[in-house]
Design a protein around this motif. Structure first.
Motif, short mmCIF file in Angstrom:
data_model
loop_
_atom_site.label_atom_id
_atom_site.label_comp_id
_atom_site.label_asym_id
_atom_site.label_seq_id
_atom_site.Cartn_x
_atom_site.Cartn_y
_atom_site.Cartn_z
N GLN A 76 -74.86 -10.53 23.94
CA GLN A 76 -74.21 -10.31 22.65
C GLN A 76 -73.84 -8.85 22.46
OE1 GLN A 76 -73.49 -12.98 20.36
NE2 GLN A 76 -72.09 -11.34 19.72
N ALA A 77 -74.73 -7.96 22.86
CA ALA A 77 -74.44 -6.53 22.74
C ALA A 77 -73.24 -6.14 23.59
CB ALA A 77 -75.67 -5.71 23.14
N CYS A 78 -73.17 -6.69 24.78
CA CYS A 78 -72.03 -6.38 25.65
C CYS A 78 -70.74 -7.00 25.13
CB CYS A 78 -72.32 -6.85 27.08
SG CYS A 78 -73.64 -5.92 27.91
N VAL B 272 -73.07 0.50 25.80
CA VAL B 272 -74.43 0.04 25.53
C VAL B 272 -75.47 0.93 26.22
CG1 VAL B 272 -73.80 -2.35 25.05
CG2 VAL B 272 -74.28 -1.65 27.41
N GLU C 136 -79.59 -11.40 23.95
CA GLU C 136 -79.45 -10.12 23.26
C GLU C 136 -78.52 -9.18 24.03
OE1 GLU C 136 -82.12 -6.12 22.27
OE2 GLU C 136 -82.99 -7.80 23.38
N ASN D 226 -70.03 -7.51 21.95
CA ASN D 226 -69.61 -6.68 20.84
C ASN D 226 -68.99 -5.37 21.33
OD1 ASN D 226 -70.65 -8.65 19.15
ND2 ASN D 226 -72.57 -7.56 18.75
N VAL E 36 -81.64 -4.61 25.56
CA VAL E 36 -80.53 -3.66 25.56
C VAL E 36 -81.05 -2.26 25.84
CG1 VAL E 36 -78.68 -2.64 24.19
CG2 VAL E 36 -79.15 -5.09 23.99
#
Length: 367
Positions: free
Chosen positions: A309-311, A191, A306, A313, A170
């Motif tokens: 998942q960050a995107c 992000v 990773e 969220n 990220v």
């Protein structure tokens, strides 16, 4: 055999042989002669996307015995591509072929007509459009802009784009300048990325000069034509912001309402046929184009769990922000996301398990 010839001769041949003296259908005898103009958002060089409008227009002409014709113009011939919907809304032309999410800036609700981050794949979209009330909901919304619209083409899940350097974490997204717009750009900003709005013809030189670090486009068949692999060799997947990018043909509502009911039905049927045709074309063309890209130096890379998942969220944060202030958006969101939950449960049980097994056979050299 030409498929339209087959349909005419196969489906109608028996009846014609039995009753050659029966009069031609009423639609060919009594319906008015109508000529419309359609402006596309796309250049002719993007033959598969642009071609969906020509396919739709051809079906309309043939199904009405030439009584209803739609002249298709490429983006820029009447109005710039990103003004296509405006030209329909204000009556400059009767129709356009465009991506609804191009008009995200007017209202984020437009995004649902094409694709939203971590939304539906192509088949799920069609299920929601045709059986889940999606078309009706969107046409309620489009009606506030003097438009009636039907799905008319889909690219399927798009690729994640071309990057000048590898993106592993990220943190690697921080400060990354990427040509990506609309909803996907809003999520990228969350992000740490820096979304850029750049016209198609300006993307390659921007990548080459380092003005941008990455770009998303469509998929192998269209991407190969633009040569991005020469200056940004890392080809990432999946395009999480476009699990199934749908195009629409939009009609000026007053012009549409003035048509005979038979012509309205013809338009709807022709759009649905073109919707299926475009996806089949991409499914046929993309595998060979991907082989060609890899042979010419493109390097496939998956977005890491990773990053995904960050995107995911971040997308949920954007959804919550817009839902809190936009009633139309929330109305369509609630409908589509309720279906999404059940659809992926079924997909995991059926399609995914079959596809995964077959992909393992391909990987093992058994196909």
């Amino acid at each position: 055999m030409d498929r339209r010839s087959f349909i005419r001769k196969g489906a109608l041949g028996g009846a014609a042989a039995a009753a050659t003296s029966i009069a031609a259908p009423a639609i060919a005898q009594d319906a008015p002669t109508v000529t419309w103009r359609l402006t596309s958002s796309f250049p002719k060089s993007l033959d598969t996307i642009y071609g969906a409008a020509e396919t739709m227009a051809r079906y309309v002409k043939e199904m009405t015995g030439g009584k209803f014709t739609i002249q298709v113009f490429a983006g820029g011939e009447i109005v710039p591509g990103l003004q296509a919907m405006d030209a329909v809304s204000n009556g400059t032309v009767e129709a356009c072929h465009t991506a609804s999410y191009y008009y995200w800036g007017k209202d984020p609700t437009f995004a649902f007509g094409t694709a939203v981050p971590f939304g539906l794949n192509m088949r799920m979209q069609n299920a929601w459009f045709y059986y889940g009330g999606g078309n009706d909901l969107l046409n309620e919304f489009y009606g506030t802009h003097n438009i009636v619209a039907y799905p008319c083409g889909n690219t399927g899940a798009q690729m994640g784009g071309w990057f000048r350097k590898e993106i592993n974490t990220v943190a690697d997204l921080s400060g990354l300048k990427m040509r990506i717009g609309g909803f996907g750009g809003a999520v990228l900003s969350k992000v740490g990325g820096v979304p850029q709005q750049i016209a198609g013809g300006d993307i390659y030189p921007a990548l080459e000069k380092g003005t941008i670090d990455a770009t998303e486009w469509v998929g192998p068949y269209d991407d190969e034509k633009l040569g991005f692999y020469k200056v940004a060799p890392y080809y990432y997947y999946p395009g999480w912001w476009e699990g199934g990018a749908c195009l629409h043909t939009m009609f000026n509502k007053a012009a549409y309402d003035a048509l005979p009911a038979e012509y309205q039905t013809v338009l709807e049927a022709a759009c649905q046929a073109a919707n299926s045709d475009m996806m089949a074309a991409y499914d046929y063309k993309n595998p060979q184009a991907l082989k060609s890209l890899l042979a010419n130096g493109a390097q496939l890379r998956p977005f890491s769990p990773e990053i995904l998942q960050a995107c995911f969220n971040a997308a949920n944060e954007v959804y919550a922000e817009i839902n809190a202030s936009n009633e139309w958006f929330k109305k369509v969101y609630d409908s589509q996301m309720a279906f999404r939950k059940d659809a992926y449960g079924w997909w995991q049980l059926s399609e995914f398990n079959f596809d995964y097994f077959m992909m393992s056979q391909q990987a093992n050299g058994n196909l």
